[in-house]
Design an enzyme around this catalytic site. Structure first.
Site, PDB file in Angstrom:
ATOM      1  N   ASN A 191       0.846  -1.196   0.000  1.00  0.00           N
ATOM      2  CA  ASN A 191       0.000   0.000   0.000  1.00  0.00           C
ATOM      3  C   ASN A 191       0.881   1.245   0.000  1.00  0.00           C
ATOM      4  OD1 ASN A 191       0.639  -0.783   2.704  1.00  0.00           O
ATOM      5  ND2 ASN A 191      -1.031   0.426   3.538  1.00  0.00           N
ATOM      6  N   ILE A 192       0.412   2.255  -0.712  1.00  0.00           N
ATOM      7  CA  ILE A 192       1.167   3.505  -0.862  1.00  0.00           C
ATOM      8  C   ILE A 192       0.208   4.647  -0.520  1.00  0.00           C
ATOM      9  CG2 ILE A 192       2.502   4.944  -2.451  1.00  0.00           C
ATOM     10  CD1 ILE A 192       2.889   2.347  -4.177  1.00  0.00           C
ATOM     11  N   GLU A 193       0.416   5.227   0.667  1.00  0.00           N
ATOM     12  CA  GLU A 193      -0.515   6.258   1.139  1.00  0.00           C
ATOM     13  C   GLU A 193      -0.105   7.647   0.654  1.00  0.00           C
ATOM     14  OE1 GLU A 193      -1.020   5.623   5.390  1.00  0.00           O
ATOM     15  OE2 GLU A 193      -2.210   3.824   4.980  1.00  0.00           O
ATOM     16  N   CYS A 230      -4.007   0.707  -2.631  1.00  0.00           N
ATOM     17  CA  CYS A 230      -3.872  -0.522  -1.847  1.00  0.00           C
ATOM     18  C   CYS A 230      -2.805  -1.435  -2.445  1.00  0.00           C
ATOM     19  CB  CYS A 230      -5.189  -1.292  -1.834  1.00  0.00           C
ATOM     20  SG  CYS A 230      -6.498  -0.524  -0.896  1.00  0.00           S
ATOM     21  N   GLU A 277      -3.009  -4.565  -3.174  1.00  0.00           N
ATOM     22  CA  GLU A 277      -3.529  -5.451  -4.219  1.00  0.00           C
ATOM     23  C   GLU A 277      -3.552  -4.737  -5.566  1.00  0.00           C
ATOM     24  OE1 GLU A 277      -4.736  -4.734  -1.267  1.00  0.00           O
ATOM     25  OE2 GLU A 277      -6.062  -6.286  -0.470  1.00  0.00           O
ATOM     26  N   CYS A 335     -10.200  -4.750  -0.012  1.00  0.00           N
ATOM     27  CA  CYS A 335     -11.290  -3.776   0.066  1.00  0.00           C
ATOM     28  C   CYS A 335     -12.180  -3.911  -1.182  1.00  0.00           C
ATOM     29  CB  CYS A 335     -10.739  -2.356   0.198  1.00  0.00           C
ATOM     30  SG  CYS A 335     -10.177  -1.643  -1.362  1.00  0.00           S
ATOM     31  N   CYS A 365     -10.611  -2.881  -4.578  1.00  0.00           N
ATOM     32  CA  CYS A 365      -9.659  -3.879  -5.102  1.00  0.00           C
ATOM     33  C   CYS A 365     -10.389  -5.108  -5.647  1.00  0.00           C
ATOM     34  CB  CYS A 365      -8.662  -4.278  -4.020  1.00  0.00           C
ATOM     35  SG  CYS A 365      -7.481  -2.965  -3.642  1.00  0.00           S
TER      36      CYS A 365
HETATM   37  N1  THU Z   1      -5.238  -1.411   2.446  1.00  0.00           N
HETATM   38  C1  THU Z   1      -4.675  -2.233   1.512  1.00  0.00           C
HETATM   39  O1  THU Z   1      -3.590  -1.962   0.992  1.00  0.00           O
HETATM   40  N2  THU Z   1      -5.347  -3.365   1.161  1.00  0.00           N
HETATM   41  C2  THU Z   1      -6.495  -3.795   1.751  1.00  0.00           C
HETATM   42  O2  THU Z   1      -6.989  -4.841   1.404  1.00  0.00           O
HETATM   43  C3  THU Z   1      -7.127  -2.988   2.806  1.00  0.00           C
HETATM   44  C4  THU Z   1      -6.543  -1.645   3.035  1.00  0.00           C
HETATM   45  C5  THU Z   1      -4.500  -0.229   2.879  1.00  0.00           C
HETATM   46  C6  THU Z   1      -5.050   1.102   2.465  1.00  0.00           C
HETATM   47  C7  THU Z   1      -4.481   2.003   3.541  1.00  0.00           C
HETATM   48  O3  THU Z   1      -3.167   2.379   3.181  1.00  0.00           O
HETATM   49  C8  THU Z   1      -4.399   1.120   4.780  1.00  0.00           C
HETATM   50  O4  THU Z   1      -4.446  -0.204   4.296  1.00  0.00           O
HETATM   51  C9  THU Z   1      -5.512   1.360   5.783  1.00  0.00           C
HETATM   52  O5  THU Z   1      -6.741   1.295   5.192  1.00  0.00           O
END
Ligand code: THU
Length: 138
Positions: A42-44, A53, A55, A93, A96
């Site tokens: 994940n890259i915020e 996300c 995925e 999520c 995804c």
């Molecule tokens: N996130 C994912 O990368 N994949 C998921 O299946 C659920 C959520 C990430 C998004 C965000 O950076 C962090 O998790 C919290 O929601």
């Protein structure tokens, strides 16, 4: 590549998670039918909504390199530095799940959610029933 090996690759990718806002670190490993594995984390983003996300990172890497057929994805996620007893099974999520549906047969594509050495396996159809599918638009 079996599910344990794919989960291991997801844990390797989790190390690269860029998640300074949530502290929730996710790793994914996507197995293409070609046999190649594409990892993602994940890259915020400070603006929040541009966050990607793990995925989708894996899918977008793969598709951008010419892959269009996929067998399975492994996903792991937990809060940074959480002790193993606090880990949960991380499932994808909704966004995804919809991205996956674009490229896979939902009855065949497997989603492995890992928690340490435990694995829960789902098909995409189980996680996204009654979906809005590409066939409805094409
Ligand atoms: N996130 C994912 O990368 N994949 C998921 O299946 C659920 C959520 C990430 C998004 C965000 O950076 C962090 O998790 C919290 O929601």
């Amino acid at each position: 590549m079996n599910e344990e090996e794919l989960i291991k690759k997801a844990y390797e990718a989790q190390q690269f998670s860029y998640s300074p806002y949530s502290g929730f670190q996710v790793g994914a490993a996507l197995l293409a039918k070609s046999g190649k594995v594409y990892t993602g984390c994940n890259i915020e983003n400070a603006a929040f909504s541009p966050t990607n996300c793990a995925e989708r990172t894996a899918f977008f890497k793969a598709v951008s390199e010419g892959e269009k057929e996929f067998a399975a994805i492994a996903i792991v996620g937990n809060k940074k530095d959480a002790p193993p007893e606090e880990w949960e099974f991380c499932t994808p999520c909704g966004v995804c799940r919809q991205v996956m549906l674009e490229f896979v047969n939902p009855e065949e594509f497997c989603i492995y959610s890992g928690k340490g050495n435990d694995v829960k396996t789902f098909t995409l159809k189980e996680l996204l029933p009654e979906s809005f599918s590409p066939g409805m638009v094409k």
